[in-house]
Design a protein around this motif. Structure first.
Motif, PDB file in Angstrom:
ATOM      1  N   LEU A  55       0.829  -1.209   0.000  1.00  0.00           N
ATOM      2  CA  LEU A  55       0.000   0.000   0.000  1.00  0.00           C
ATOM      3  C   LEU A  55       0.862   1.259   0.000  1.00  0.00           C
ATOM      4  N   GLU A  58       2.278   1.763  -3.484  1.00  0.00           N
ATOM      5  CA  GLU A  58       1.258   2.267  -4.413  1.00  0.00           C
ATOM      6  C   GLU A  58       0.996   3.749  -4.171  1.00  0.00           C
ATOM      7  N   ARG A  69      -3.592   5.219  -8.376  1.00  0.00           N
ATOM      8  CA  ARG A  69      -3.182   3.810  -8.290  1.00  0.00           C
ATOM      9  C   ARG A  69      -4.248   3.058  -7.517  1.00  0.00           C
ATOM     10  N   VAL A  71      -5.646  -0.547  -5.586  1.00  0.00           N
ATOM     11  CA  VAL A  71      -5.333  -1.803  -4.906  1.00  0.00           C
ATOM     12  C   VAL A  71      -6.660  -2.510  -4.681  1.00  0.00           C
ATOM     13  N   GLY A  82      -2.069  -5.033  -6.454  1.00  0.00           N
ATOM     14  CA  GLY A  82      -1.745  -3.637  -6.709  1.00  0.00           C
ATOM     15  C   GLY A  82      -1.141  -3.549  -8.090  1.00  0.00           C
ATOM     16  N   GLN A  83      -0.987  -2.344  -8.609  1.00  0.00           N
ATOM     17  CA  GLN A  83      -0.393  -2.216  -9.928  1.00  0.00           C
ATOM     18  C   GLN A  83       1.095  -2.555  -9.907  1.00  0.00           C
ATOM     19  N   ARG A 112      -7.960   3.391  -3.372  1.00  0.00           N
ATOM     20  CA  ARG A 112      -7.406   4.107  -4.525  1.00  0.00           C
ATOM     21  C   ARG A 112      -6.575   5.260  -3.968  1.00  0.00           C
TER      22      ARG A 112
END
Length: 149
Positions: A55, A58, A69, A71, A82-83, A112
């Motif tokens: 987290l 991100e 971004r 999650v 996550g990305q 987000r």
């Protein structure tokens, strides 16, 4: 006067022999406990810390790239996505997510992160038997904190 002599070994066992047997049993028991599959307290704590790290990455990526971004939680694969990566969640761990009630790409939304550092906010509760760890994401400033008991 008659003398009697006892020859041979005495029946029974000595204290040292008993201690040796107890030591062997304790060593075998510790090996069994170490090889039994399951999450355990330490693995649950590691899962919470890994999630917090994902987290935080991100959030930082959102700030550095200037793009939001996401999650999310994939319930079928039991992963937090996550990305920048994924985290596998063991089958015996329960996850309770409090936050956005949406679905992104077929997965349940977790949080987000916005380019200004803010977020939608979320609380992820990981529990196993009587142990629980929480990962909190502040909606205002996006700060990620882990509540360790």
């Amino acid at each position: 006067m008659a003398r009697t002599t006892i020859t041979g070994s005495a029946a029974g066992s000595t204290l040292i022999e008993m201690m040796a047997v107890m030591l062997i049993i304790a060593m075998l028991a510790s090996l069994v406990v170490a090889t039994v599959p399951g999450t355990g307290r330490s693995k649950l704590k590691a899962l919470a810390l890994q999630t917090a790290a994902l987290l935080r990455r991100e959030r930082l990526a959102a700030i550095l790239t200037g793009q939001s971004r996401l999650v999310s939680l994939d319930g079928n694969a039991r992963t937090i996505v996550g990305q920048g990566g994924t985290i596998a969640v063991p089958r015996d761990v329960m996850i309770d997510v409090t936050g956005v009630d949406e679905f992104w790409s077929g997965r349940r939304a977790v949080v987000r992160f916005e380019p200004d550092g803010a977020s939608t906010g979320a609380v992820l509760k990981f529990s196993w038997e009587n142990v629980r760890y929480e990962v909190d994401v502040n909606w205002y400033n996006g700060r990620v904190a882990v509540d360790l008991p």
